[in-house]
Design an enzyme around this catalytic site. Structure first.
Site, PDB file in Angstrom:
ATOM      1  CB  CYS A  23      68.900  61.283  -3.523  1.00  0.00           C
ATOM      2  SG  CYS A  23      70.407  62.152  -3.991  1.00  0.00           S
ATOM      3  CG  HIS A  54      73.661  63.142  -6.272  1.00  0.00           C
ATOM      4  ND1 HIS A  54      73.237  61.861  -5.990  1.00  0.00           N
ATOM      5  CD2 HIS A  54      74.359  63.054  -7.433  1.00  0.00           C
ATOM      6  CE1 HIS A  54      73.630  61.043  -6.946  1.00  0.00           C
ATOM      7  NE2 HIS A  54      74.318  61.745  -7.831  1.00  0.00           N
ATOM      8  CG  HIS A  93      74.674  60.050  -2.972  1.00  0.00           C
ATOM      9  ND1 HIS A  93      73.517  60.811  -3.084  1.00  0.00           N
ATOM     10  CD2 HIS A  93      75.347  60.569  -1.909  1.00  0.00           C
ATOM     11  CE1 HIS A  93      73.490  61.737  -2.141  1.00  0.00           C
ATOM     12  NE2 HIS A  93      74.591  61.603  -1.404  1.00  0.00           N
ATOM     13  CG  HIS A 116      78.723  55.258  -0.402  1.00  0.00           C
ATOM     14  ND1 HIS A 116      78.469  55.460  -1.742  1.00  0.00           N
ATOM     15  CD2 HIS A 116      79.146  53.975  -0.297  1.00  0.00           C
ATOM     16  CE1 HIS A 116      78.721  54.353  -2.414  1.00  0.00           C
ATOM     17  NE2 HIS A 116      79.145  53.444  -1.551  1.00  0.00           N
ATOM     18  CG  HIS A 127      81.641  51.117   2.555  1.00  0.00           C
ATOM     19  ND1 HIS A 127      80.621  50.198   2.436  1.00  0.00           N
ATOM     20  CD2 HIS A 127      81.817  51.631   1.312  1.00  0.00           C
ATOM     21  CE1 HIS A 127      80.202  50.155   1.172  1.00  0.00           C
ATOM     22  NE2 HIS A 127      80.919  51.021   0.471  1.00  0.00           N
TER      23      HIS A 127
HETATM   24  P1  AMP Z   1      79.455  50.652  -2.968  1.00  0.00           P
HETATM   25  O1  AMP Z   1      79.648  49.279  -3.527  1.00  0.00           O
HETATM   26  O2  AMP Z   1      80.708  51.241  -2.365  1.00  0.00           O
HETATM   27  O3  AMP Z   1      78.769  51.589  -3.947  1.00  0.00           O
HETATM   28  O4  AMP Z   1      78.516  50.467  -1.715  1.00  0.00           O
HETATM   29  C1  AMP Z   1      77.134  50.589  -1.787  1.00  0.00           C
HETATM   30  C2  AMP Z   1      76.607  49.992  -0.518  1.00  0.00           C
HETATM   31  O5  AMP Z   1      75.285  50.432  -0.361  1.00  0.00           O
HETATM   32  C3  AMP Z   1      76.593  48.458  -0.483  1.00  0.00           C
HETATM   33  O6  AMP Z   1      77.372  47.992   0.616  1.00  0.00           O
HETATM   34  C4  AMP Z   1      75.108  48.125  -0.326  1.00  0.00           C
HETATM   35  O7  AMP Z   1      74.894  47.018   0.511  1.00  0.00           O
HETATM   36  C5  AMP Z   1      74.549  49.405   0.253  1.00  0.00           C
HETATM   37  N1  AMP Z   1      73.140  49.668  -0.021  1.00  0.00           N
HETATM   38  C6  AMP Z   1      72.505  49.578  -1.216  1.00  0.00           C
HETATM   39  N2  AMP Z   1      71.221  49.929  -1.085  1.00  0.00           N
HETATM   40  C7  AMP Z   1      71.035  50.242   0.218  1.00  0.00           C
HETATM   41  C8  AMP Z   1      69.910  50.679   0.989  1.00  0.00           C
HETATM   42  N3  AMP Z   1      68.704  50.851   0.431  1.00  0.00           N
HETATM   43  N4  AMP Z   1      70.089  50.904   2.297  1.00  0.00           N
HETATM   44  C9  AMP Z   1      71.288  50.724   2.875  1.00  0.00           C
HETATM   45  N5  AMP Z   1      72.388  50.325   2.205  1.00  0.00           N
HETATM   46  C10 AMP Z   1      72.266  50.079   0.890  1.00  0.00           C
END
Ligand code: AMP
Length: 115
Positions: free
Chosen positions: A7, A46, A98, A100, A102
Site C-alpha cells: 500500500c 488491499h 497484500h 500479489h 509473481h
Molecule cells: P511473498 O513471499 O509471496 O509474500 O512475496 C513478497 C515479495 O515482495 C518478495 O519476493 C520480496 O522480495 C518482495 N518485496 C518486499 N518488499 C518489497 C519492496 N519494498 N519493493 C519490492 N518488492 C518487495
C-alpha cells in the site's frame, strides 16, 4: 492499510521501480529478484491473499492476468516463457499480506523450476 508495504508503494510513500500502472493495478520490480525478470502484479485494493477475495473481486483478479499478458508482450518473453506464482499463506512462503502475483522469467534454474 497503514502498515502494508505494498500500500505504501501504491501511495508513493516508499520508492519502487514501477513498470506499469492503471487505475486498478500496479506492477513493480521485486526488490530481491529470484531471476532476471521478477515483477509483482499488485491490485491497488488491499486484499490479504486469495483466501480473502470476494465475489466482487473476480473482475479485479482477471484484470491481473490481463495485465500480465500486456507486460509479457512488452518484455518480449512470450517465446521464452514465464512463471506466475501466488504464495498463499505463511506455510507457502507468503510474507506480504497484500495479494500479489509473481511474474518470473529468465534462465530458469533447477530451484526456480520447482517453485
Ligand atoms: P511473498 O513471499 O509471496 O509474500 O512475496 C513478497 C515479495 O515482495 C518478495 O519476493 C520480496 O522480495 C518482495 N518485496 C518486499 N518488499 C518489497 C519492496 N519494498 N519493493 C519490492 N518488492 C518487495
Amino acid at each position: 492499510m497503514n502498515d502494508c508495504v505494498f500500500c505504501k508503494i501504491i501511495n508513493r510513500e516508499i520508492p519502487s521501480e514501477i513498470v506499469f500502472e492503471n487505475e486498478k493495478i500496479i506492477v513493480f520490480k521485486d526488490i530481491n529478484p529470484k531471476t532476471e525478470i521478477h515483477l509483482l502484479i499488485v491490485p491497488k485494493k488491499h486484499i490479504a491473499n486469495i483466501n480473502e477475495i470476494k465475489e466482487e473481486d473476480k473482475e479485479l483478479i482477471a484484470e491481473m492476468f490481463w495485465v500480465v499478458k500486456q507486460i509479457a508482450h512488452q518484455l518480449n518473453i512470450i517465446e521464452q516463457g514465464y512463471k506466475l506464482v501466488f504464495n498463499v499463506g505463511r506455510g507457502a512462503g507468503q510474507l506480504i499480506d497484500h495479494i500479489h502475483l509473481h511474474l518470473l522469467s529468465g534462465s530458469f534454474n533447477r530451484s526456480l523450476k520447482e517453485i
